[in-house]
Design an enzyme around this catalytic site. Structure first.
Site, PDB file in Angstrom:
ATOM      1  N   GLN A   1       0.841  -1.195   0.000  1.00  0.00           N
ATOM      2  CA  GLN A   1       0.000   0.000   0.000  1.00  0.00           C
ATOM      3  C   GLN A   1       0.882   1.253   0.000  1.00  0.00           C
ATOM      4  O   GLN A   1       1.704   1.440   0.908  1.00  0.00           O
ATOM      5  CB  GLN A   1      -0.927   0.053   1.218  1.00  0.00           C
ATOM      6  CG  GLN A   1      -1.887   1.244   1.087  1.00  0.00           C
ATOM      7  CD  GLN A   1      -2.731   1.500   2.294  1.00  0.00           C
ATOM      8  OE1 GLN A   1      -2.217   1.728   3.387  1.00  0.00           O
ATOM      9  NE2 GLN A   1      -4.050   1.475   2.128  1.00  0.00           N
TER      10      GLN A   1
ATOM     11  N   TYR B   1      -5.707  11.066   3.873  1.00  0.00           N
ATOM     12  CA  TYR B   1      -4.319  11.340   3.484  1.00  0.00           C
ATOM     13  C   TYR B   1      -4.284  12.072   2.125  1.00  0.00           C
ATOM     14  O   TYR B   1      -5.324  12.454   1.592  1.00  0.00           O
ATOM     15  CB  TYR B   1      -3.495  10.049   3.512  1.00  0.00           C
ATOM     16  CG  TYR B   1      -3.473   9.468   4.916  1.00  0.00           C
ATOM     17  CD1 TYR B   1      -2.828  10.153   5.938  1.00  0.00           C
ATOM     18  CD2 TYR B   1      -4.178   8.312   5.226  1.00  0.00           C
ATOM     19  CE1 TYR B   1      -2.852   9.670   7.243  1.00  0.00           C
ATOM     20  CE2 TYR B   1      -4.200   7.815   6.531  1.00  0.00           C
ATOM     21  CZ  TYR B   1      -3.535   8.510   7.535  1.00  0.00           C
ATOM     22  OH  TYR B   1      -3.555   8.044   8.820  1.00  0.00           O
TER      23      TYR B   1
HETATM   24  C1  LIG Z   1      -3.418  -0.726  13.786  1.00  0.00           C
HETATM   25  C2  LIG Z   1      -4.123  -0.266  12.555  1.00  0.00           C
HETATM   26  C3  LIG Z   1      -3.411   0.375  11.558  1.00  0.00           C
HETATM   27  C4  LIG Z   1      -4.035   0.765  10.379  1.00  0.00           C
HETATM   28  N1  LIG Z   1      -3.273   1.317   9.367  1.00  0.00           N
HETATM   29  C5  LIG Z   1      -3.815   1.503   8.137  1.00  0.00           C
HETATM   30  C6  LIG Z   1      -2.997   1.840   7.022  1.00  0.00           C
HETATM   31  O1  LIG Z   1      -1.764   1.963   7.092  1.00  0.00           O
HETATM   32  N2  LIG Z   1      -3.619   1.987   5.829  1.00  0.00           N
HETATM   33  C7  LIG Z   1      -4.978   1.841   5.673  1.00  0.00           C
HETATM   34  O2  LIG Z   1      -5.503   1.966   4.576  1.00  0.00           O
HETATM   35  N3  LIG Z   1      -5.766   1.511   6.728  1.00  0.00           N
HETATM   36  C8  LIG Z   1      -5.220   1.313   7.930  1.00  0.00           C
HETATM   37  N4  LIG Z   1      -6.005   0.870   8.973  1.00  0.00           N
HETATM   38  C9  LIG Z   1      -7.431   0.591   8.717  1.00  0.00           C
HETATM   39  C10 LIG Z   1      -7.630  -0.869   8.311  1.00  0.00           C
HETATM   40  O3  LIG Z   1      -7.084  -1.110   7.023  1.00  0.00           O
HETATM   41  C11 LIG Z   1      -9.106  -1.263   8.276  1.00  0.00           C
HETATM   42  O4  LIG Z   1      -9.782  -0.465   7.335  1.00  0.00           O
HETATM   43  C12 LIG Z   1      -9.743  -1.098   9.629  1.00  0.00           C
HETATM   44  O5  LIG Z   1      -8.957  -1.742  10.615  1.00  0.00           O
HETATM   45  C13 LIG Z   1     -11.152  -1.668   9.676  1.00  0.00           C
HETATM   46  O6  LIG Z   1     -11.173  -3.048   9.515  1.00  0.00           O
HETATM   47  P1  LIG Z   1     -11.418  -4.013  10.783  1.00  0.00           P
HETATM   48  O7  LIG Z   1     -12.716  -3.580  11.399  1.00  0.00           O
HETATM   49  O8  LIG Z   1     -11.515  -5.383  10.156  1.00  0.00           O
HETATM   50  O9  LIG Z   1     -10.254  -3.874  11.689  1.00  0.00           O
HETATM   51  C14 LIG Z   1      -5.410   0.527  10.185  1.00  0.00           C
HETATM   52  C15 LIG Z   1      -6.136  -0.095  11.194  1.00  0.00           C
HETATM   53  C16 LIG Z   1      -5.514  -0.512  12.359  1.00  0.00           C
HETATM   54  C17 LIG Z   1      -6.314  -1.232  13.419  1.00  0.00           C
END
Ligand SMILES: Cc1cc2nc3c(=O)[nH]c(=O)nc-3n(C[C@H](O)[C@H](O)[C@H](O)COP(=O)(O)O)c2cc1C
Length: 355
Positions: free
Chosen positions: A97, A178
């Site tokens: 990414q 972003y």
């Molecule tokens: C620790 C953490 C770091 C994340 N970093 C990013 C990232 O670098 N890029 C991104 O697009 N989303 C990031 N997200 C969002 C996740 O990609 C995802 O959309 C979000 O966790 C929701 O999914 P979930 O409910 O299955 O956790 C992050 C989420 C978490 C928990």
């Protein structure tokens, strides 16, 4: 049979299941943005995902937005190669990414302590975590048209290096407030040139970046993540339905591998709005559980489902779903802390496997 364990084609790849690991920043690189050997272990542990999307990686030093996040400049290729080799050795597939944070950064993280760059000099409300603790966001410097062309080129070069490091493809991070979403959204983009104003002008940066990424990788190895109406990082758009409809209609011409949509609290049903307009694989993420994901695939609403925190805490998530086994709970306190704890030490069902 569970539809989650059927194979699906995404661009050039055939995924063995429809469980994609979400991109997640883990802040375990060194201060020069080099991922550690632990990153290779972490991602290899999760190689049973249909596809891994890496944590956000800055394409150029001015795109860094958080402490200990990794880059994909020349000095980073060797370390990422160890990551992709470890994932491939375990039979997995991994996209990188590309994440340029734009105004969601801080001078303490940027070359020469420069102010962050953005479409317009509009300070986001809020604070960010820096090496010296929480600090207020600053007013970014508005990019010139020539600099915008330079950033498009940075994404192209980053794509080339990601492929050289062995990644199977690249995802543009156009979600979460972003730089790409800063261009797309009227609240952060008040330019009066060809990059601001109409939905077409505000979409131009994203479309140019994707075209540059596709020119390097082939469009069937490029995806995009969006999060309409999420509002994270003080992002706001006056007419998001119109903006995203325009953007996704334009994506059709690019013939991308996938569109990854993460919804959090949107009032509009963007999946119903956007999926019929898109011509590649449609990925849904954000707050899913197994039953919800199963329903999305069974009903044909998504081609694959994206799990974040569940994959973070369960290196063998597909096997747990297959067996109906209990899940490890994610530990928020170690999401962004250095070291193995909360990173590579979540046990698999067969803990010998995780070691
Ligand atoms: C620790 C953490 C770091 C994340 N970093 C990013 C990232 O670098 N890029 C991104 O697009 N989303 C990031 N997200 C969002 C996740 O990609 C995802 O959309 C979000 O966790 C929701 O999914 P979930 O409910 O299955 O956790 C992050 C989420 C978490 C928990």
């Amino acid at each position: 049979m569970s539809q989650l364990f059927t194979s699906v084609r995404i661009g050039r790849l055939t995924l063995p299941n429809r469980l994609v690991m979400a991109p997640m920043t883990r802040s375990r690189a060194d201060d020069a943005g080099v991922p550690s050997d632990l990153a290779a272990t972490y991602y290899a542990q999760r190689a049973s995902a249909g596809l891994i999307i890496s944590e956000g990686v800055y394409p150029v030093a001015m795109g860094k937005g958080y402490v200990r996040t990794p880059g994909i400049e020349s000095d980073h290729v060797a370390a990422w190669t160890r990551v992709t080799e470890a994932v491939h050795a375990r039979g997995g597939r991994i996209f990188m990414q590309l994440m340029h944070c734009g105004r969601i950064s801080h001078p303490s993280l940027l070359p020469g302590s420069a102010p962050p760059v953005a479409p317009s000099a509009i300070k986001p409300a809020g604070q960010t975590w820096t090496g010296a603790g929480m600090q207020e966001f600053v007013t970014p410097r508005a990019l010139t048209v020539a600099e915008i062309a330079g950033i498009v080129e940075d994404y192209r070069q980053a794509t080339r290096r990601a492929l050289a490091a062995g990644f199977d493809g690249v995802e543009l991070h156009a979600a979460s407030g972003y730089l790409p979403e800063q261009f797309l959204s009227s609240g952060s983009n008040q330019r009066d040139d060809e990059y601001g104003g109409s939905a077409a002008n505000r979409s131009r940066f994203i479309l140019e970046v994707l075209a540059a990424m596709a020119a390097e990788a082939g469009s069937d190895r490029v995806g995009i993540k969006i999060s309409p109406e999420m509002g994270f990082n003080d992002i706001v758009d006056a007419a998001p339905e119109e903006t995203y409809t325009y953007l996704v209609d334009q994506l059709r011409n690019l013939k991308l591998a996938y569109l990854h949509v993460a919804l959090f609290g949107a009032k509009t049903d963007y999946h119903a709005l956007l999926r019929p307009r898109f011509n590649g694989a449609y990925l849904i993420g954000g707050g899913l559980d197994q039953a919800g994901a199963e329903a999305l695939i069974t009903d044909g609403r998504a081609d694959a489902t994206v799990f974040g925190t569940a994959f973070l805490a369960n290196p063998d998530l597909p096997e747990r779903f297959r067996q109906g086994a209990p899940l490890n709970a994610p530990d928020k306190a170690t999401f962004y802390t250095p070291g193995e704890q909360g990173y590579t030490d979540y046990p698999a069902l067969n803990t010998a496997e995780a070691a």
